[in-house]
Write a protein that holds these residues in place. Structure first.
Motif, short mmCIF file in Angstrom:
data_model
loop_
_atom_site.label_atom_id
_atom_site.label_comp_id
_atom_site.label_asym_id
_atom_site.label_seq_id
_atom_site.Cartn_x
_atom_site.Cartn_y
_atom_site.Cartn_z
N GLY A 24 0.78 -1.23 0.00
CA GLY A 24 0.00 0.00 0.00
C GLY A 24 0.81 1.28 0.00
N HIS A 25 2.14 1.16 -0.17
CA HIS A 25 2.97 2.36 -0.16
C HIS A 25 2.96 3.05 -1.53
CE1 HIS A 25 4.32 1.18 3.75
NE2 HIS A 25 4.95 0.09 3.31
N ASP A 26 3.23 4.32 -1.53
CA ASP A 26 3.41 5.12 -2.75
C ASP A 26 4.87 5.00 -3.14
OD1 ASP A 26 3.52 6.96 -4.77
OD2 ASP A 26 3.05 8.71 -3.52
N VAL A 27 5.16 4.16 -4.14
CA VAL A 27 6.54 3.75 -4.43
C VAL A 27 7.07 4.38 -5.71
CG1 VAL A 27 8.08 1.78 -4.81
CG2 VAL A 27 6.12 1.55 -3.26
N THR A 28 8.30 4.84 -5.64
CA THR A 28 9.04 5.31 -6.81
C THR A 28 10.33 4.52 -6.89
OG1 THR A 28 8.15 7.56 -6.68
CG2 THR A 28 10.21 7.27 -7.89
N GLY A 29 10.66 4.01 -8.07
CA GLY A 29 11.89 3.24 -8.25
C GLY A 29 13.04 4.11 -8.72
N ILE A 30 14.24 3.82 -8.20
CA ILE A 30 15.44 4.50 -8.69
C ILE A 30 16.54 3.47 -8.92
CG2 ILE A 30 14.99 6.71 -7.56
CD1 ILE A 30 17.35 5.76 -5.59
N HIS A 31 17.38 3.76 -9.88
CA HIS A 31 18.59 2.97 -10.11
C HIS A 31 19.77 3.89 -9.93
CE1 HIS A 31 21.20 -0.14 -11.80
NE2 HIS A 31 21.78 0.82 -12.51
N LEU A 32 20.79 3.43 -9.24
CA LEU A 32 21.97 4.25 -8.98
C LEU A 32 23.02 4.04 -10.06
CD1 LEU A 32 22.34 3.66 -5.13
CD2 LEU A 32 21.00 5.41 -6.34
N ALA A 33 23.33 5.10 -10.79
CA ALA A 33 24.42 5.06 -11.76
C ALA A 33 25.70 5.35 -10.99
CB ALA A 33 24.20 6.10 -12.85
N LEU A 34 26.49 4.32 -10.74
CA LEU A 34 27.65 4.45 -9.88
C LEU A 34 28.97 4.51 -10.64
CD1 LEU A 34 26.64 1.97 -7.04
CD2 LEU A 34 26.28 4.44 -7.15
N SER A 35 28.96 4.23 -11.92
CA SER A 35 30.19 4.21 -12.69
C SER A 35 30.25 5.41 -13.63
CB SER A 35 30.29 2.93 -13.52
OG SER A 35 31.39 3.00 -14.41
#
Length: 374
Positions: A24-35
């Motif tokens: 039931g959470h309001d979710v946003t996805g992120i990907h970390l660009a680490l290189s």
């Protein structure tokens, strides 16, 4: 709650994001660009920061039905994790870059930005459990699936960070997570787990360090010597190619007089000396550590266990937290191991447990053998 789901591109973080939505959470996805140059990092489903991983994370977010963004933290990652890795090896220590990434990137830089943007928590696919203790503090515990437990690399998290963290997979065995991913239509259901160090493209740590450190002092060549006799057995190109407990790649050319294998017992980066000897020379039962980070209340004395490497064994131990001068305080940790350990190197993390609960962690600075009869 507004939840930011950190999506590495693997199966665990994808299912964690899906479960956060289902809760039931309001979710946003992120990907970390680490290189700074993703092609130079591990690929072929073996890393967590490649273009391939970013695309897998985006597709998983589409299936889950959440917004998705890529955050570029490559400069911060290079300064706090990659440079730290090189500096530690240059000083003759053996660091854990995944633990440092959790401390400096995923649960510091990312969480700070998330809170600043109005999110309440960050969800990841780590295998660990959170519980609220009788004192109201959030406790970090081992995962139900002990074979996949990742509480060791989370032992750097503070109470403030734990209060804003979610680990949706902590109570689930890994095979069940893969079956759930398949049932949800996630293409990463069969993607192999990541291994080794993500920023060492071919897995050759020594070669990578040789290229990056070059002739940087004190990583010049030196001698490999017998710890007992002082005899010079060979030479090497740099201490960064060795770690305490190493057996292979010593290139000594001749066996020990008794025919037994030799192991790296000590590294002296200033002189360039690498000391080798028999396996029993690796046994230690006292550790000194600094830079402690506590998950809750700072202990002064604890009878519990410590874990000294990721997925390593637990050792029964007595833990004392002291000031820098040996009096009260929290700058230094002394650990007596009731179950001696082998091959423990300065730079490794000692994570302290009370049962299944993580108390905190500290970075090992020195090891010693006290009870020679044990």
């Amino acid at each position: 709650m507004k939840v930011l789901a950190a999506m590495s591109g693997g199966v665990d973080s994808a299912v964690a994001a899906a479960r956060a939505v289902e809760a039931g959470h309001d979710v946003t996805g992120i990907h970390l660009a680490l290189s700074r140059n993703p092609a130079s990092y591990r690929s072929g489903a073996r890393g967590c920061c490649t273009i391939e991983d970013s695309n897998d994370a985006r597709r998983a977010a589409d299936v889950v039905g959440i917004p998705f963004y890529v955050w570029d933290l490559s400069d911060r990652f290079h300064a706090d994790v990659v440079e730290d890795f090189m500096d530690e090896y240059a000083a003759g220590r053996t660091p854990n870059p995944c633990l440092r990434c959790n401390e400096k990137i995923k649960f510091a830089a990312v969480l700070d930005r998330a809170l600043g943007l109005g999110f309440d928590a960050v969800a990841t696919g780590h295998y660990a459990r959170l519980e609220t203790g009788a004192d109201g503090l959030v406790e970090l515990h081992r995962a139900a699936d002990h074979a996949k437990d990742q509480s060791y690399v989370l032992g750097v998290l503070t109470q403030q960070q734990l209060r804003h963290s979610l680990f949706p997979l902590g109570g689930t065995p890994k095979p069940e997570v893969r079956r759930e991913a398949e049932a949800r239509g996630l293409r990463v259901a069969d993607k192999p787990d990541s291994h080794d160090i993500c920023f060492v493209a071919d897995g050759d740590n020594a070669g990578w360090l040789r290229e990056k450190l070059g002739d940087r002092a004190p990583n010049h060549g030196g001698d490999v010597v017998d710890d007992a006799t002082g005899e010079v057995l060979g030479t090497h190109e740099g201490t960064y190619a060795f770690t305490i407990g190493q057996r292979r790649g010593l290139r000594l050319g001749r066996p020990a007089p008794d025919g037994r294998p030799r192991f790296v017992l000590d590294i002296e980066p200033v002189s360039g000396t690498v000391r080798v000897g028999p396996r029993e020379g690796l046994t230690v039962d006292r550790l000194t550590a600094d830079r402690p980070r506590w998950c809750g209340t700072v202990p002064s004395h604890l009878e519990g266990t410590v874990q000294l490497r990721a997925h390593g064994a637990e050792h029964r131990a007595t833990v004392r937290v002291l000031g820098a001068d040996g009096g009260p305080g929290g700058e230094r940790v002394e650990i007596d191991l009731l179950d001696p350990a082998q091959g423990i190197a300065p730079g490794q993390a000692a994570v302290v447990y009370d049962g299944s609960r993580v108390v905190g962690s500290a970075t090992i600075t020195a090891t010693a053998r006290v009870r020679t009869g044990s």
